[in-house]
Design a protein around this motif. Structure first.
Motif, PDB file in Angstrom:
ATOM      1  N   VAL A 180       0.850  -1.199   0.000  1.00 54.86           N
ATOM      2  CA  VAL A 180       0.000   0.000   0.000  1.00 54.86           C
ATOM      3  C   VAL A 180       0.881   1.243   0.000  1.00 54.86           C
ATOM      4  CG1 VAL A 180      -1.682   1.356   1.322  1.00 54.86           C
ATOM      5  CG2 VAL A 180      -1.953  -1.133   1.172  1.00 54.86           C
ATOM      6  N   GLN A 181       1.862   1.261   0.924  1.00 54.81           N
ATOM      7  CA  GLN A 181       2.749   2.427   1.047  1.00 54.81           C
ATOM      8  C   GLN A 181       3.564   2.635  -0.226  1.00 54.81           C
ATOM      9  OE1 GLN A 181       2.812   4.288   4.376  1.00 54.81           O
ATOM     10  NE2 GLN A 181       3.140   5.642   2.628  1.00 54.81           N
ATOM     11  N   LYS A 182       4.053   1.539  -0.815  1.00 57.54           N
ATOM     12  CA  LYS A 182       4.864   1.613  -2.035  1.00 57.54           C
ATOM     13  C   LYS A 182       4.044   2.183  -3.201  1.00 57.54           C
ATOM     14  CE  LYS A 182       7.897  -1.230  -4.976  1.00 57.54           C
ATOM     15  NZ  LYS A 182       7.213  -1.411  -6.262  1.00 57.54           N
ATOM     16  N   ALA A 183       2.824   1.645  -3.377  1.00 59.72           N
ATOM     17  CA  ALA A 183       1.973   2.112  -4.477  1.00 59.72           C
ATOM     18  C   ALA A 183       1.604   3.588  -4.306  1.00 59.72           C
ATOM     19  CB  ALA A 183       0.708   1.258  -4.550  1.00 59.72           C
ATOM     20  N   ALA A 184       1.307   3.982  -3.064  1.00 60.33           N
ATOM     21  CA  ALA A 184       0.965   5.383  -2.793  1.00 60.33           C
ATOM     22  C   ALA A 184       2.173   6.288  -3.026  1.00 60.33           C
ATOM     23  CB  ALA A 184       0.452   5.531  -1.367  1.00 60.33           C
ATOM     24  N   ASP A 185       3.365   5.846  -2.557  1.00 57.31           N
ATOM     25  CA  ASP A 185       4.591   6.642  -2.739  1.00 57.31           C
ATOM     26  C   ASP A 185       4.885   6.892  -4.215  1.00 57.31           C
ATOM     27  OD1 ASP A 185       5.017   6.893  -0.048  1.00 57.31           O
ATOM     28  OD2 ASP A 185       6.540   5.321   0.097  1.00 57.31           O
ATOM     29  N   GLU A 186       4.686   5.858  -5.037  1.00 55.62           N
ATOM     30  CA  GLU A 186       4.926   6.010  -6.485  1.00 55.62           C
ATOM     31  C   GLU A 186       4.021   7.095  -7.079  1.00 55.62           C
ATOM     32  OE1 GLU A 186       4.355   2.076  -8.023  1.00 55.62           O
ATOM     33  OE2 GLU A 186       6.451   1.495  -7.682  1.00 55.62           O
ATOM     34  N   ILE A 187       2.777   7.128  -6.606  1.00 62.25           N
ATOM     35  CA  ILE A 187       1.847   8.165  -7.083  1.00 62.25           C
ATOM     36  C   ILE A 187       2.297   9.545  -6.594  1.00 62.25           C
ATOM     37  CG2 ILE A 187      -0.543   9.025  -6.931  1.00 62.25           C
ATOM     38  CD1 ILE A 187      -1.346   5.953  -6.735  1.00 62.25           C
ATOM     39  N   PHE A 188       2.657   9.638  -5.316  1.00 64.85           N
ATOM     40  CA  PHE A 188       3.125  10.921  -4.765  1.00 64.85           C
ATOM     41  C   PHE A 188       4.343  11.446  -5.528  1.00 64.85           C
ATOM     42  CE2 PHE A 188       1.617   9.332  -0.309  1.00 64.85           C
ATOM     43  CZ  PHE A 188       0.299   9.600  -0.658  1.00 64.85           C
ATOM     44  N   GLN A 189       5.186  10.508  -5.977  1.00 64.51           N
ATOM     45  CA  GLN A 189       6.435  10.899  -6.657  1.00 64.51           C
ATOM     46  C   GLN A 189       6.253  11.151  -8.152  1.00 64.51           C
ATOM     47  OE1 GLN A 189       8.951   7.625  -5.455  1.00 64.51           O
ATOM     48  NE2 GLN A 189       8.756   8.208  -3.299  1.00 64.51           N
ATOM     49  N   GLY A 190       4.991  11.101  -8.628  1.00 64.58           N
ATOM     50  CA  GLY A 190       4.719  11.495 -10.015  1.00 64.58           C
ATOM     51  C   GLY A 190       4.750  10.389 -11.040  1.00 64.58           C
ATOM     52  N   LYS A 191       4.463   9.149 -10.625  1.00 67.95           N
ATOM     53  CA  LYS A 191       4.421   8.041 -11.589  1.00 67.95           C
ATOM     54  C   LYS A 191       3.422   8.324 -12.711  1.00 67.95           C
ATOM     55  CE  LYS A 191       3.674   3.051 -11.975  1.00 67.95           C
ATOM     56  NZ  LYS A 191       3.292   1.809 -11.285  1.00 67.95           N
ATOM     57  N   PHE A 192       2.321   8.971 -12.342  1.00 72.13           N
ATOM     58  CA  PHE A 192       1.303   9.333 -13.338  1.00 72.13           C
ATOM     59  C   PHE A 192       1.277  10.860 -13.476  1.00 72.13           C
ATOM     60  CE2 PHE A 192      -0.002   5.437 -11.184  1.00 72.13           C
ATOM     61  CZ  PHE A 192      -0.016   4.562 -12.261  1.00 72.13           C
ATOM     62  N   LYS A 193       1.435  11.325 -14.704  1.00 72.80           N
ATOM     63  CA  LYS A 193       1.524  12.765 -14.957  1.00 72.80           C
ATOM     64  C   LYS A 193       0.274  13.511 -14.504  1.00 72.80           C
ATOM     65  CE  LYS A 193       4.461  12.147 -19.015  1.00 72.80           C
ATOM     66  NZ  LYS A 193       4.485  12.206 -20.484  1.00 72.80           N
ATOM     67  N   SER A 194      -0.859  12.829 -14.532  1.00 76.78           N
ATOM     68  CA  SER A 194      -2.141  13.504 -14.291  1.00 76.78           C
ATOM     69  C   SER A 194      -2.335  13.964 -12.848  1.00 76.78           C
ATOM     70  CB  SER A 194      -3.297  12.572 -14.677  1.00 76.78           C
ATOM     71  OG  SER A 194      -3.216  11.381 -13.923  1.00 76.78           O
ATOM     72  N   SER A 195      -1.596  13.348 -11.888  1.00 74.64           N
ATOM     73  CA  SER A 195      -1.873  13.680 -10.484  1.00 74.64           C
ATOM     74  C   SER A 195      -0.833  13.082  -9.552  1.00 74.64           C
ATOM     75  CB  SER A 195      -3.251  13.120 -10.118  1.00 74.64           C
ATOM     76  OG  SER A 195      -3.426  13.095  -8.742  1.00 74.64           O
ATOM     77  N   ASN A 196      -0.575  13.776  -8.433  1.00 75.41           N
ATOM     78  CA  ASN A 196       0.276  13.158  -7.402  1.00 75.41           C
ATOM     79  C   ASN A 196      -0.510  12.919  -6.112  1.00 75.41           C
ATOM     80  OD1 ASN A 196       0.020  15.760  -6.584  1.00 75.41           O
ATOM     81  ND2 ASN A 196       2.195  16.276  -6.676  1.00 75.41           N
ATOM     82  N   LYS A 197      -1.848  12.817  -6.272  1.00 77.41           N
ATOM     83  CA  LYS A 197      -2.712  12.442  -5.141  1.00 77.41           C
ATOM     84  C   LYS A 197      -3.143  10.987  -5.320  1.00 77.41           C
ATOM     85  CE  LYS A 197      -5.955  15.612  -5.204  1.00 77.41           C
ATOM     86  NZ  LYS A 197      -7.081  16.522  -4.902  1.00 77.41           N
ATOM     87  N   ALA A 198      -3.323  10.290  -4.200  1.00 78.86           N
ATOM     88  CA  ALA A 198      -3.797   8.905  -4.247  1.00 78.86           C
ATOM     89  C   ALA A 198      -5.128   8.793  -3.510  1.00 78.86           C
ATOM     90  CB  ALA A 198      -2.774   7.973  -3.605  1.00 78.86           C
ATOM     91  N   VAL A 199      -5.971   7.912  -4.008  1.00 85.70           N
ATOM     92  CA  VAL A 199      -7.212   7.584  -3.300  1.00 85.70           C
ATOM     93  C   VAL A 199      -7.091   6.141  -2.834  1.00 85.70           C
ATOM     94  CG1 VAL A 199      -9.708   7.299  -3.481  1.00 85.70           C
ATOM     95  CG2 VAL A 199      -8.599   9.212  -4.651  1.00 85.70           C
ATOM     96  N   LEU A 200      -7.167   5.953  -1.508  1.00 87.67           N
ATOM     97  CA  LEU A 200      -7.135   4.604  -0.925  1.00 87.67           C
ATOM     98  C   LEU A 200      -8.567   4.196  -0.593  1.00 87.67           C
ATOM     99  CD1 LEU A 200      -4.134   5.323  -0.715  1.00 87.67           C
ATOM    100  CD2 LEU A 200      -4.118   4.311   1.559  1.00 87.67           C
ATOM    101  N   GLU A 201      -8.911   2.949  -0.903  1.00 88.92           N
ATOM    102  CA  GLU A 201     -10.262   2.489  -0.550  1.00 88.92           C
ATOM    103  C   GLU A 201     -10.268   1.030  -0.156  1.00 88.92           C
ATOM    104  OE1 GLU A 201     -12.339   3.665  -4.194  1.00 88.92           O
ATOM    105  OE2 GLU A 201     -12.473   1.559  -4.737  1.00 88.92           O
ATOM    106  N   GLU A 202     -11.282   0.682   0.616  1.00 81.14           N
ATOM    107  CA  GLU A 202     -11.426  -0.714   1.030  1.00 81.14           C
ATOM    108  C   GLU A 202     -11.721  -1.569  -0.194  1.00 81.14           C
ATOM    109  OE1 GLU A 202     -14.858  -1.716   3.411  1.00 81.14           O
ATOM    110  OE2 GLU A 202     -16.092  -0.213   2.417  1.00 81.14           O
ATOM    111  N   PHE A 203     -11.281  -2.810  -0.142  1.00 79.97           N
ATOM    112  CA  PHE A 203     -11.507  -3.753  -1.231  1.00 79.97           C
ATOM    113  C   PHE A 203     -12.889  -4.384  -1.066  1.00 79.97           C
ATOM    114  CE2 PHE A 203     -11.275  -8.094  -2.941  1.00 79.97           C
ATOM    115  CZ  PHE A 203     -10.885  -7.822  -4.251  1.00 79.97           C
ATOM    116  N   LEU A 204     -13.729  -4.240  -2.083  1.00 78.76           N
ATOM    117  CA  LEU A 204     -15.074  -4.816  -2.024  1.00 78.76           C
ATOM    118  C   LEU A 204     -15.102  -6.151  -2.746  1.00 78.76           C
ATOM    119  CD1 LEU A 204     -17.391  -1.736  -2.799  1.00 78.76           C
ATOM    120  CD2 LEU A 204     -16.973  -2.783  -0.572  1.00 78.76           C
ATOM    121  N   GLU A 205     -15.590  -7.181  -2.076  1.00 80.50           N
ATOM    122  CA  GLU A 205     -15.803  -8.495  -2.709  1.00 80.50           C
ATOM    123  C   GLU A 205     -17.159  -8.466  -3.398  1.00 80.50           C
ATOM    124  OE1 GLU A 205     -13.961 -11.153  -2.924  1.00 80.50           O
ATOM    125  OE2 GLU A 205     -12.469 -11.067  -1.331  1.00 80.50           O
ATOM    126  N   GLY A 206     -17.269  -9.148  -4.522  1.00 81.77           N
ATOM    127  CA  GLY A 206     -18.560  -9.213  -5.203  1.00 81.77           C
ATOM    128  C   GLY A 206     -18.364  -9.425  -6.687  1.00 81.77           C
TER     129      GLY A 206
END
Length: 443
Positions: A180-206
């Motif tokens: 979780v921390q690694k994936a969020a850090d990559e976003i914060f560090q600009g992995k995606f040009k569109s944004s350096n914010k991350a949205v964390l959410e619970e995993f829904l089964e279904g």
């Protein structure tokens, strides 16, 4: 026939016939849209910016950067375009509708503000929070401490999403806190040009399903259901892709569930946008997770899905250009949208290596040898004509589609057509629709 009646019919003919339409985009979705528009009695000419080898057979393809709005506008004026239809999300999120409307061009699609439903996961989640729309618990994060606070009260696994557009690659399902921390850090560090914010959410089964509507500023109409297969390998293994295949309709979306989707998710969203003086207009793709017969909103997309479009449009009986015209004039109420009762499926033929590294410019030689019935379709996605030959130009290359009464028989027919292609550079999933076939057709 009286003269007055004749003049009335002639006036209608002048108003509705000989439209020049521009279609923005180059994928399988756009070829499906182009083919459906080509069938319309209202169309004179279709111009695709930039299109692909499939659209080249029925439209004029023009190579242009679709994010260069000024160049696109010049071409629209040159070709005397009456209506623009925007296929992909990026130009919508970047405000092409606002730009064209400002320049007095009739265009089908949501404005920049409404397009934030897809352009910003944080925006979409806030809409849910403010309007009691059922969705997974979430936290919008821009720093490590935000991530840590969510980890303290949400169980694993956790879904980490890039806030902005990420071409289907911005979602990671994490089973450990470290991931979780690694994936969020990559976003914060600009992995995606569109944004350096991350949205964390619970995993829904279904079970996932897609519900589509078409809207104008006043109201909306149903535009089909589908289920997509995101994972690259059979039995839903491996990394996520843009979509390996789909089928329509989605049996899980019963009439009872549909009422819940409309009352709990769609109506509150459309009301919220109207309240903010930016009513939604265009296609809206409602990505759902169904849990204990209750719908939860996973995501919104502000355009038709790809490859969902390729299974929904073959079932559409109503003239799509009439639908678009009515929608842009806020007259959707006046048109009845009719559907074939048959089922539909598509399998995506991909270049080997997709969604990782893959080769382009690979020859496709046998496509003209396949005899397609009226119930079979081959939609081009990543293709081009080079030196007079058909060649691959992307990871997802062709969408092989059929309609019929039974999903298993439809799939078998598609697999037969793919084998006839003998395209040794590609691969595909042979199990598209496996859950629905096992569950609903007892085959």
């Amino acid at each position: 026939i009286s003269l007055a009646f004749f003049l009335f019919i002639y006036k209608l003919y002048i108003i509705y016939s000989d439209m020049n339409i521009a279609l923005i985009g180059s994928g399988g979705r756009e070829h499906a849209l182009c083919k459906k528009m080509y069938e319309s009695e209202l169309v004179n000419k279709i111009v695709c910016f930039p299109g692909n080898a499939g659209t080249a057979n029925i439209a004029v393809n023009i190579e242009v950067d679709i994010l260069n709005f000024k160049k696109v506008l010049k071409l629209i004026k040159f070709h005397k375009i009456d209506l623009v239809v925007v296929g992909p999300e990026e130009p919508l999120v970047k405000g092409i509708v606002d730009f064209l409307k400002k320049n007095r061009v009739k265009v089908f699609g949501p404005n920049k503000y409404a397009a934030k439903l897809e352009g910003s996961k944080a925006f979409m989640k806030k809409i849910c929070e403010q309007n009691n729309i059922p969705t997974a618990r979430f936290k919008i994060c821009s720093q490590k401490k935000h991530v840590q606070s969510f980890l303290n009260y949400c169980k694993l696994p956790i879904v980490v999403k890039a806030d902005g557009l990420a071409a289907g690659k911005g979602v990671t399902i994490c089973k450990t806190k470290a991931k979780v921390q690694k994936a969020a850090d990559e976003i914060f560090q600009g992995k995606f040009k569109s944004s350096n914010k991350a949205v964390l959410e619970e995993f829904l089964e279904g079970e996932e399903a897609s519900y589509f509507i078409i809207a104008d500023n006043k109201e909306f109409k149903f535009f089909g259901t589908a289920q997509d297969h995101k994972r690259v390998y059979e039995k839903d293994k491996g990394p996520n892709t843009g979509g390996m295949g789909a089928y329509s309709p989605a049996p899980i979306v019963t009439k009872k569930l549909e009422k819940k989707v409309i009352s709990k998710i769609i109506n509150p969203t459309l009301k919220a946008l109207k309240k903010n003086k930016n009513p939604y207009s265009g296609f809206l793709y409602v990505g759902l997770m169904i849990q204990n017969n209750e719908p939860y909103l996973i995501e919104y997309n502000v355009r038709m899905g790809d490859p969902e479009c390729q299974v929904i449009l073959p079932r559409l009986k109503t003239d799509i250009v009439k639908i678009f015209k009515n929608a842009t004039e806020n007259k959707l109420k006046k048109i009845k949208i009719k559907w074939e009762k048959q089922k539909s499926m598509t399998i995506v033929l991909c270049a080997k290596g997709y969604p990782g590294n893959y080769k382009k410019n690979l020859r496709i030689t046998n496509i003209d040898k396949i005899k397609l019935s009226k119930k079979d379709f081959i939609y081009h996605a990543g293709t081009k004509i080079s030196g007079g030959e058909l060649r691959s130009n992307g990871g997802r290359v062709l969408n092989v589609t059929s309609i019929g009464k039974n999903f298993l028989k439809i799939r078998n027919k598609i697999l037969t057509n793919i084998k006839k292609l003998k395209w040794n550079y590609g691969f595909y999933r042979r199990d598209i629709g496996w859950k629905v076939i096992n569950k609903n057709e007892n085959n």
